[in-house]
Design a protein around this motif. Structure first.
Motif, PDB file in Angstrom:
ATOM      1  N   GLU A  84     -26.582 -34.989  -1.242  1.00 55.42           N
ATOM      2  CA  GLU A  84     -25.316 -35.419  -0.644  1.00 55.42           C
ATOM      3  C   GLU A  84     -25.555 -36.391   0.506  1.00 55.42           C
ATOM      4  N   VAL A  85     -26.570 -36.092   1.326  1.00 57.07           N
ATOM      5  CA  VAL A  85     -26.888 -36.980   2.443  1.00 57.07           C
ATOM      6  C   VAL A  85     -27.393 -38.323   1.921  1.00 57.07           C
ATOM      7  N   ALA A  86     -28.159 -38.299   0.821  1.00 58.51           N
ATOM      8  CA  ALA A  86     -28.664 -39.536   0.231  1.00 58.51           C
ATOM      9  C   ALA A  86     -27.515 -40.437  -0.219  1.00 58.51           C
ATOM     10  N   LYS A  87     -26.450 -39.830  -0.723  1.00 54.90           N
ATOM     11  CA  LYS A  87     -25.270 -40.616  -1.117  1.00 54.90           C
ATOM     12  C   LYS A  87     -24.678 -41.326   0.101  1.00 54.90           C
ATOM     13  N   GLU A  88     -24.655 -40.609   1.223  1.00 56.39           N
ATOM     14  CA  GLU A  88     -24.129 -41.198   2.446  1.00 56.39           C
ATOM     15  C   GLU A  88     -25.014 -42.352   2.925  1.00 56.39           C
ATOM     16  N   PRO A  95     -34.988 -48.438   1.656  1.00 53.44           N
ATOM     17  CA  PRO A  95     -36.314 -47.834   1.476  1.00 53.44           C
ATOM     18  C   PRO A  95     -36.455 -47.172   0.108  1.00 53.44           C
ATOM     19  N   SER A  96     -37.657 -47.203  -0.407  1.00 55.00           N
ATOM     20  CA  SER A  96     -37.921 -46.572  -1.701  1.00 55.00           C
ATOM     21  C   SER A  96     -37.877 -45.061  -1.560  1.00 55.00           C
ATOM     22  N   ASN A  97     -37.085 -44.436  -2.405  1.00 56.17           N
ATOM     23  CA  ASN A  97     -36.902 -42.989  -2.379  1.00 56.17           C
ATOM     24  C   ASN A  97     -36.352 -42.606  -3.750  1.00 56.17           C
ATOM     25  N   PRO A  98     -36.853 -41.524  -4.358  1.00 58.70           N
ATOM     26  CA  PRO A  98     -36.382 -41.178  -5.712  1.00 58.70           C
ATOM     27  C   PRO A  98     -34.870 -41.070  -5.831  1.00 58.70           C
ATOM     28  N   LEU A  99     -34.207 -40.464  -4.843  1.00 58.64           N
ATOM     29  CA  LEU A  99     -32.756 -40.329  -4.900  1.00 58.64           C
ATOM     30  C   LEU A  99     -32.068 -41.680  -4.748  1.00 58.64           C
ATOM     31  N   LEU A 100     -32.525 -42.476  -3.786  1.00 63.55           N
ATOM     32  CA  LEU A 100     -31.926 -43.783  -3.551  1.00 63.55           C
ATOM     33  C   LEU A 100     -32.205 -44.731  -4.702  1.00 63.55           C
ATOM     34  N   ASP A 101     -33.427 -44.652  -5.243  1.00 61.24           N
ATOM     35  CA  ASP A 101     -33.772 -45.510  -6.374  1.00 61.24           C
ATOM     36  C   ASP A 101     -32.861 -45.234  -7.560  1.00 61.24           C
ATOM     37  N   GLY A 102     -32.534 -43.950  -7.775  1.00 54.41           N
ATOM     38  CA  GLY A 102     -31.640 -43.591  -8.868  1.00 54.41           C
ATOM     39  C   GLY A 102     -30.239 -44.146  -8.655  1.00 54.41           C
ATOM     40  N   MET A 103     -29.776 -44.160  -7.404  1.00 54.96           N
ATOM     41  CA  MET A 103     -28.447 -44.696  -7.103  1.00 54.96           C
ATOM     42  C   MET A 103     -28.406 -46.211  -7.279  1.00 54.96           C
ATOM     43  N   VAL A 104     -29.496 -46.874  -6.883  1.00 52.37           N
ATOM     44  CA  VAL A 104     -29.573 -48.331  -7.070  1.00 52.37           C
ATOM     45  C   VAL A 104     -29.530 -48.661  -8.561  1.00 52.37           C
ATOM     46  N   LEU A 105     -30.270 -47.905  -9.353  1.00 52.70           N
ATOM     47  CA  LEU A 105     -30.289 -48.125 -10.792  1.00 52.70           C
ATOM     48  C   LEU A 105     -28.906 -47.895 -11.396  1.00 52.70           C
TER      49      LEU A 105
END
Length: 254
Positions: free
Chosen positions: A149-153, A190-200
């Protein structure tokens, strides 16, 4: 009731609360343009288009309310208030040719139109929120569900900040100038598995939108007998479908 400023500052803000604020404080013009869109849902993820647009519009409403308070404040001896100041030709309206700068000159906050100055203020609000959310996301003590949830923010704030920068930078370039408003171009996400998935996921969503628009264009060109345009659209469609296939192949398999 929560104020607009409090809602904007709360990184765990709820869409329904922001919607209630919009319905209460938005002008008839804003309600006419965005009311139906905002009210078609009562909840949505932090990075959904409904939420990001709602944040932007409530930021504008809050900024305009602050400007209105300044313009209607009682004048102090020796001070000209915003409501009594005589306008002067400054060339600050967006897009006016007289506003062009000498190549290489800098555009500061004072040079920006009011609506862009409001965006600079929003970036300054976003920066500490983004830093705090990113720190919490990286904490080892946070549960996986909460981390997501925080990663979404984090993603939502980063996208909003980047979009604002691009708008400000485009304005500066239209004046042959360099943007100098107290903060630099946002760093890459920044590269992060959660953020990378959202970018994709965002790239796939945008590409599907391009494909849908191109398919409509092909149909329209066929109906209008514009063969050259139809062929060009077919070529774009083939390119977009290839790009989509490449992106879909990057989705981790369960």
């Amino acid at each position: 009731m929560t104020t607009i400023k409090q809602w904007l500052a709360d990184r765990r803000r709820k869409y329904a609360d922001g919607l209630a604020l919009f319905n209460k404080y938005a002008s008839p013009e804003l309600k006419s343009k965005f009311g139906a869109y905002f009210n078609e849902v009562n909840t949505c993820p932090a990075f959904d288009g409904h939420m990001t647009t709602l944040v932007n519009k409530l930021t504008v409403i809050d900024r305009d309310a602050n400007l209105s308070q300044v313009s209607t404040a009682a004048p102090i001896a020796g001070v000209i208030t915003a409501g009594t100041m005589k306008p002067k030709a400054s060339g600050k309206a967006a897009g006016t040719p007289a506003d062009n700068k000498t190549p290489g000159a800098k555009i500061t906050l004072a040079d920006l139109p009011d609506e862009l100055q409001g965006l600079v203020k929003r970036v300054r609000e976003i920066t500490p929120l983004y830093a705090a959310a990113f720190t919490e996301m990286a904490s080892e003590s946070i549960a996986d569900k909460d981390r997501a949830e925080v990663a979404k923010e984090v993603f939502n704030l980063w996208c909003e900040r980047r979009a604002i920068w691009e708008q400000l930078d485009a304005y500066a370039k239209s004046k042959n100038a360099i943007l100098d408003v107290g903060f630099a171009k946002p760093e890459p996400l920044p590269s992060n598995p959660l953020l990378d998935g959202m970018v994709l996921a965002r790239k796939i969503e945008r590409l599907k939108e391009k494909i849908a628009r191109t398919e409509k264009a092909i149909t329209m060109h066929s109906e209008n007998g514009k063969e050259n345009l139809r062929v060009a659209a077919l070529q774009r469609l083939e390119k977009f479908n290839m790009e989509l296939a490449d992106l879909m192949a990057k989705i981790p398999q369960a």
